[in-house]
Every structure is written in structure tokens, then in C-alpha cells.
Write a protein that holds these residues in place. Structure first.
Motif: not given
Length: 297
Positions: A71-100
Motif C-alpha cells: 500500500v505504501d501509504g496510498q490509503v489508510p490500513v486498518v488491522i483486525g486485532c481480535m483475541a480472547y484476552r484483552p491483554s492479547d488484543v492490546s499486544a496485537l494493537i501494539m504490533q500493528a502500530k509498530e509495523w505502521g
């Protein structure tokens, strides 16, 4: 709440697999180029059609990083961050942010049969910690809990809370969400078969699984509404409603989208078990319906 202007048609990507059953990022690149050319306003990855829960950590990272590079910044990219435990969801969001990633989408904890108050309580720490705008996905058919507008109100105090993806199927829910949550919260149609109804109620956009299958038409429908051409929008919707309704009604809708894409020349491979496989009859029917419409998919 966030002031990030994320609106319009967000096409929901699939996860394409090669003949060996491994995800094929070259196929993802080709599909992504196609939807970008159609003019989508954003991409949502690793939702249902992305088979997010079927991927291991290595595959997930490879897909997110690969998609963001494509995509290279052409449009926004939203990442699904689904998990059973809230702490795992938070970790997935942190990863998504880190990766851009531009934003994240979350659901209530699934399987547990939570009441709405418990589901919202589980989302509170996720939103408190999130460093990306967060879309809350109300999908009672999959999570077992329907978050009504009044249930969602406590989440609006968090700066990260951006939007609701509404997929309950309730015909007037978009209007109810907008009335209850106020103009600071974006509400996206998530049920493709109710897209035009949602637009008439002031939806901020459309998270469209069908946007990966027929992006040009989905974008055109949204643009007609934004231009105030309701006559044109209704005429286009009269053509689209049948195919989109077929997708919505099929228990194997993920496979149906992927197989129909393949039949149209955009190979996606199979779905991973335990997802059901669409019948060949359904695929032929949907392909014929789309081809009958003419023009670009």
C-alpha cells in the motif's frame, strides 16, 4: 476520541493461499493493486475474510508487513486485532502500530457468552492503552453479544475510540448509534446487504467484504451518495443488492468471495478448515450475477 479522518469505503482483504496451502503474498499484492486502482478509501486486513484466526504469528506478521509495503501509504490500513484476552488484543494493537498500521479493529471477547456490560468492561483497558485509533466491531453473530448504542457509550471517553463497525443487521442501528454516540464517533456499515440503508442514516463509510470482490461498484455507490445523487445510488443499488444479499446469506460467504474472485481471474485459493467451502453452484450464480452487471468489477 480521535480526529483522524478515516472515512469512506474500506475494502476487506482476503488471505490468499497457494496450492501448497501457504499464504501467497504475491496474490495479495495483485489483489491490493486492483482495489487501490478502483479508488477505495482504505483497506481493512485480518478481519473475517482475512481468516485472521487461521494464521499463526509468523504468517500474521508477514501479511501485515507485506500489505503495508504494498500500500505504501496510498490509503489508510486498518488491522483486525481480535483475541480472547484483552491483554492479547492490546499486544496485537501494539504490533500493528509498530509495523505502521493506521488503525485497529477489535471485537468483544468471543465464545464466553458475555453480557454487554462485561464485554464493554473487557474492552476498556484495550482502549485505555491503545496508541492507534480503534474501531469496535459489533458482530453479534460471531461474538455472541450485541453491543447496543447505550452499551458503547462508556467507551467514548477514551481518546483512542474512533468508530463502530455495525454488523448486527438491525435496519435502523446506524441512525441509533449516531444519535446516541454523537458526531465525534464514526459509524461504518459492516453488513454489505444494508449498505445503502446505512448511508441514508449518515454512515461515515462502509467496511465492505464485497469491496474486495467488486471494488469499483462499491466505490461508485459511495461516491454517488456523497455527491447527493440518490437517484443514481438507488439505480446502482438495485443492481448490487442481489449479489451482495447472496453473499450475506451464504454460511460459506468467505469461501464464496474467494472462489468467485478466482472464477473472475483473481486467484485466492481455498479457505482453511474449519471454514466451510462454497458450493460450485453458488459460485457460478454469483459470478453470473456480477458479469450480468457489465462494466468493471
Amino acid at each position: 476520541m480521535t480526529d483522524t479522518p478515516l472515512r469512506g469505503v474500506f475494502a476487506v482483504s482476503t488471505t490468499p493461499y497457494g496450492a501448497d496451502g501457504e499464504q501467497d503474498l504475491s496474490l495479495l499484492e495483485a489483489s491490493t493493486a486492483r482495489v487501490l486502482e478502483a479508488g477505495v478509501d482504505g483497506i481493512l486486513a485480518l478481519g473475517a475474510t482475512g481468516e485472521a484466526l487461521a494464521l499463526d504469528d509468523r504468517e500474521r506478521e508477514a501479511q501485515i508487513r507485506g500489505l503495508l509495503e504494498i500500500v505504501d501509504g496510498q490509503v489508510p490500513v486498518v488491522i483486525g486485532c481480535m483475541a480472547y484476552r484483552p491483554s492479547d488484543v492490546s499486544a496485537l494493537i501494539m504490533q500493528a502500530k509498530e509495523w505502521g498500521a493506521s488503525a485497529a479493529m477489535v471485537t468483544p471477547s468471543f465464545y464466553g457468552g458475555l453480557e454487554a456490560t462485561a464485554a464493554v468492561a473487557a474492552l476498556e483497558p484495550v482502549l485505555e492503552q491503545a496508541e492507534l485509533p480503534v474501531m469496535v466491531y459489533n458482530n453479534p453473530h460471531s461474538t455472541g453479544v450485541d453491543l447496543l448504542p447505550e452499551d458503547i457509550v462508556p467507551l467514548t471517553k477514551h481518546d483512542a475510540f474512533w468508530a463502530v463497525k455495525e454488523t448486527s443487521g438491525a435496519a435502523t442501528r446506524v441512525r441509533e448509534l449516531r444519535t446516541t454516540l454523537g458526531d465525534g464517533v464514526d459509524v461504518f456499515v459492516g453488513a454489505d446487504g444494508l449498505a445503502l440503508e446505512g448511508f441514508t442514516q449518515g454512515a461515515s463509510g462502509w467496511v465492505a467484504a464485497s469491496g474486495w470482490l467488486t471494488p469499483t461498484r462499491c466505490v461508485r455507490l459511495w461516491r454517488l451518495v456523497q455527491e447527493g445523487d440518490w437517484k443514481g445510488a438507488v439505480e446502482l443499488w438495485d443492481q448490487l443488492a442481489g449479489p451482495l444479499g447472496q453473499i450475506e446469506a451464504d454460511p460459506a460467504f468467505i469461501s464464496l468471495i474467494k472462489k468467485t474472485l478466482g472464477a473472475l481471474g483473481y486467484e485466492q485459493g481455498d479457505v482453511r478448515p474449519p471454514l466451510p467451502t462454497a458450493s460450485e453452484e453458488s459460485v457460478r450464480s454469483l459470478k453470473t450475477r456480477l458479469e450480468t452487471l457489465g462494466g468493471r468489477h
